[in-house]
Design a protein around this motif. Sequence first.
Motif, PDB file in Angstrom:
ATOM      1  N   ASN A  57       0.848  -1.187   0.000  1.00  0.00           N
ATOM      2  CA  ASN A  57       0.000   0.000   0.000  1.00  0.00           C
ATOM      3  C   ASN A  57       0.890   1.246   0.000  1.00  0.00           C
ATOM      4  O   ASN A  57       1.565   1.538   0.989  1.00  0.00           O
ATOM      5  CB  ASN A  57      -0.912  -0.012   1.225  1.00  0.00           C
ATOM      6  CG  ASN A  57      -1.921   1.105   1.216  1.00  0.00           C
ATOM      7  OD1 ASN A  57      -1.692   2.177   0.659  1.00  0.00           O
ATOM      8  ND2 ASN A  57      -3.049   0.879   1.859  1.00  0.00           N
ATOM      9  N   GLN A  59       0.272   4.194   0.446  1.00  0.00           N
ATOM     10  CA  GLN A  59      -0.105   5.242   1.398  1.00  0.00           C
ATOM     11  C   GLN A  59       0.561   5.052   2.759  1.00  0.00           C
ATOM     12  O   GLN A  59       0.528   5.930   3.602  1.00  0.00           O
ATOM     13  CB  GLN A  59      -1.620   5.300   1.576  1.00  0.00           C
ATOM     14  CG  GLN A  59      -2.395   5.448   0.272  1.00  0.00           C
ATOM     15  CD  GLN A  59      -1.850   6.532  -0.636  1.00  0.00           C
ATOM     16  OE1 GLN A  59      -1.773   7.687  -0.261  1.00  0.00           O
ATOM     17  NE2 GLN A  59      -1.456   6.152  -1.843  1.00  0.00           N
ATOM     18  N   TYR A  60       1.151   3.888   2.981  1.00  0.00           N
ATOM     19  CA  TYR A  60       1.787   3.562   4.250  1.00  0.00           C
ATOM     20  C   TYR A  60       3.296   3.729   4.180  1.00  0.00           C
ATOM     21  O   TYR A  60       3.921   3.400   3.179  1.00  0.00           O
ATOM     22  CB  TYR A  60       1.511   2.100   4.631  1.00  0.00           C
ATOM     23  CG  TYR A  60       0.218   1.871   5.340  1.00  0.00           C
ATOM     24  CD1 TYR A  60       0.174   1.649   6.701  1.00  0.00           C
ATOM     25  CD2 TYR A  60      -0.988   1.849   4.638  1.00  0.00           C
ATOM     26  CE1 TYR A  60      -1.018   1.411   7.356  1.00  0.00           C
ATOM     27  CE2 TYR A  60      -2.191   1.619   5.278  1.00  0.00           C
ATOM     28  CZ  TYR A  60      -2.193   1.401   6.641  1.00  0.00           C
ATOM     29  OH  TYR A  60      -3.374   1.174   7.287  1.00  0.00           O
ATOM     30  N   LEU A  79      -0.651   8.207   4.769  1.00  0.00           N
ATOM     31  CA  LEU A  79      -1.142   9.358   4.005  1.00  0.00           C
ATOM     32  C   LEU A  79      -2.636   9.186   3.793  1.00  0.00           C
ATOM     33  O   LEU A  79      -3.093   8.150   3.310  1.00  0.00           O
ATOM     34  CB  LEU A  79      -0.441   9.439   2.648  1.00  0.00           C
ATOM     35  CG  LEU A  79       1.025   9.798   2.708  1.00  0.00           C
ATOM     36  CD1 LEU A  79       1.684   9.528   1.363  1.00  0.00           C
ATOM     37  CD2 LEU A  79       1.198  11.248   3.108  1.00  0.00           C
ATOM     38  N   CYS A  80      -3.408  10.187   4.174  1.00  0.00           N
ATOM     39  CA  CYS A  80      -4.865  10.154   4.060  1.00  0.00           C
ATOM     40  C   CYS A  80      -5.297  11.265   3.116  1.00  0.00           C
ATOM     41  O   CYS A  80      -5.089  12.448   3.404  1.00  0.00           O
ATOM     42  CB  CYS A  80      -5.503  10.362   5.433  1.00  0.00           C
ATOM     43  SG  CYS A  80      -4.997   9.143   6.654  1.00  0.00           S
ATOM     44  N   TRP A  81      -5.860  10.884   1.993  1.00  0.00           N
ATOM     45  CA  TRP A  81      -6.306  11.872   1.013  1.00  0.00           C
ATOM     46  C   TRP A  81      -7.628  12.456   1.470  1.00  0.00           C
ATOM     47  O   TRP A  81      -8.462  11.774   2.051  1.00  0.00           O
ATOM     48  CB  TRP A  81      -6.389  11.237  -0.371  1.00  0.00           C
ATOM     49  CG  TRP A  81      -5.026  10.802  -0.784  1.00  0.00           C
ATOM     50  CD1 TRP A  81      -4.459   9.570  -0.600  1.00  0.00           C
ATOM     51  CD2 TRP A  81      -4.012  11.633  -1.343  1.00  0.00           C
ATOM     52  NE1 TRP A  81      -3.157   9.586  -1.035  1.00  0.00           N
ATOM     53  CE2 TRP A  81      -2.859  10.830  -1.495  1.00  0.00           C
ATOM     54  CE3 TRP A  81      -3.957  12.963  -1.736  1.00  0.00           C
ATOM     55  CZ2 TRP A  81      -1.668  11.320  -2.025  1.00  0.00           C
ATOM     56  CZ3 TRP A  81      -2.775  13.444  -2.265  1.00  0.00           C
ATOM     57  CH2 TRP A  81      -1.657  12.631  -2.411  1.00  0.00           C
ATOM     58  N   PRO A  89      -3.816  16.162   1.228  1.00  0.00           N
ATOM     59  CA  PRO A  89      -3.832  15.068   2.198  1.00  0.00           C
ATOM     60  C   PRO A  89      -3.365  15.524   3.580  1.00  0.00           C
ATOM     61  O   PRO A  89      -2.829  16.626   3.737  1.00  0.00           O
ATOM     62  CB  PRO A  89      -2.826  14.074   1.603  1.00  0.00           C
ATOM     63  CG  PRO A  89      -1.865  14.924   0.845  1.00  0.00           C
ATOM     64  CD  PRO A  89      -2.690  16.068   0.296  1.00  0.00           C
ATOM     65  N   TYR A 122       4.443  15.538   0.293  1.00  0.00           N
ATOM     66  CA  TYR A 122       3.112  15.316  -0.279  1.00  0.00           C
ATOM     67  C   TYR A 122       2.192  16.518  -0.065  1.00  0.00           C
ATOM     68  O   TYR A 122       1.000  16.433  -0.329  1.00  0.00           O
ATOM     69  CB  TYR A 122       2.485  14.050   0.318  1.00  0.00           C
ATOM     70  CG  TYR A 122       3.037  12.802  -0.306  1.00  0.00           C
ATOM     71  CD1 TYR A 122       2.427  12.227  -1.416  1.00  0.00           C
ATOM     72  CD2 TYR A 122       4.193  12.214   0.188  1.00  0.00           C
ATOM     73  CE1 TYR A 122       2.944  11.093  -1.997  1.00  0.00           C
ATOM     74  CE2 TYR A 122       4.718  11.078  -0.393  1.00  0.00           C
ATOM     75  CZ  TYR A 122       4.092  10.522  -1.492  1.00  0.00           C
ATOM     76  OH  TYR A 122       4.615   9.400  -2.077  1.00  0.00           O
ATOM     77  N   CYS A 124       1.048  17.761   2.651  1.00  0.00           N
ATOM     78  CA  CYS A 124       0.004  17.495   3.650  1.00  0.00           C
ATOM     79  C   CYS A 124      -0.315  18.770   4.422  1.00  0.00           C
ATOM     80  O   CYS A 124       0.564  19.590   4.669  1.00  0.00           O
ATOM     81  CB  CYS A 124       0.461  16.414   4.627  1.00  0.00           C
ATOM     82  SG  CYS A 124       0.558  14.762   3.913  1.00  0.00           S
TER      83      CYS A 124
END
Length: 158
Positions: A57, A59-60, A79-81, A89, A122, A124
């Motif tokens: 994944n 995102q991890y 990472l959370c969109w 994110p 990213y 964030c």
Amino acid sequence: MKDIKRGIIQKEGNSMITIEPISHEDLMALNGLYEELMGVSGSLSRMNTVYDHIAANSQYRLLGAKCDGELAGSITCILCWDLVGDCRPFMLIENVVVSSRFRRLGIGNRLMEHAEHIARSYECTCTMLISGAQRTEAHRFYEALGYTVDVKGFKKML
């Protein structure tokens, strides 16, 4: 979006500290760190299975801090969109742990700095974490890094 896979090797006293992705070979030591954090031992076979999902994944980020090659600490970054506002994110930080044998060497700082660097790469909006109410020493650590108690956290065990 540029991401860092391995942290710069830094000399801390007489020790070499690296920040790098956790590998399958690190899972037994990681289980020991989590046991120190949570007070319970996990299943190594289950960890191997879940590790494969995490590793697949994008995102991890499951990172380890190694002191002279020995796993001394770890952090999980997710990472959370988001669809709010300009859809940037945010990063959720979990399972921050440094073995009691390696505390006060700057390892926790290095793990958190590495996580924040990834979050910035990213773009964030923030990093956030939850820490158990009883972990007052950890709370002082997070506050020293600039984290503030901003909201009331809620958790429901299933």
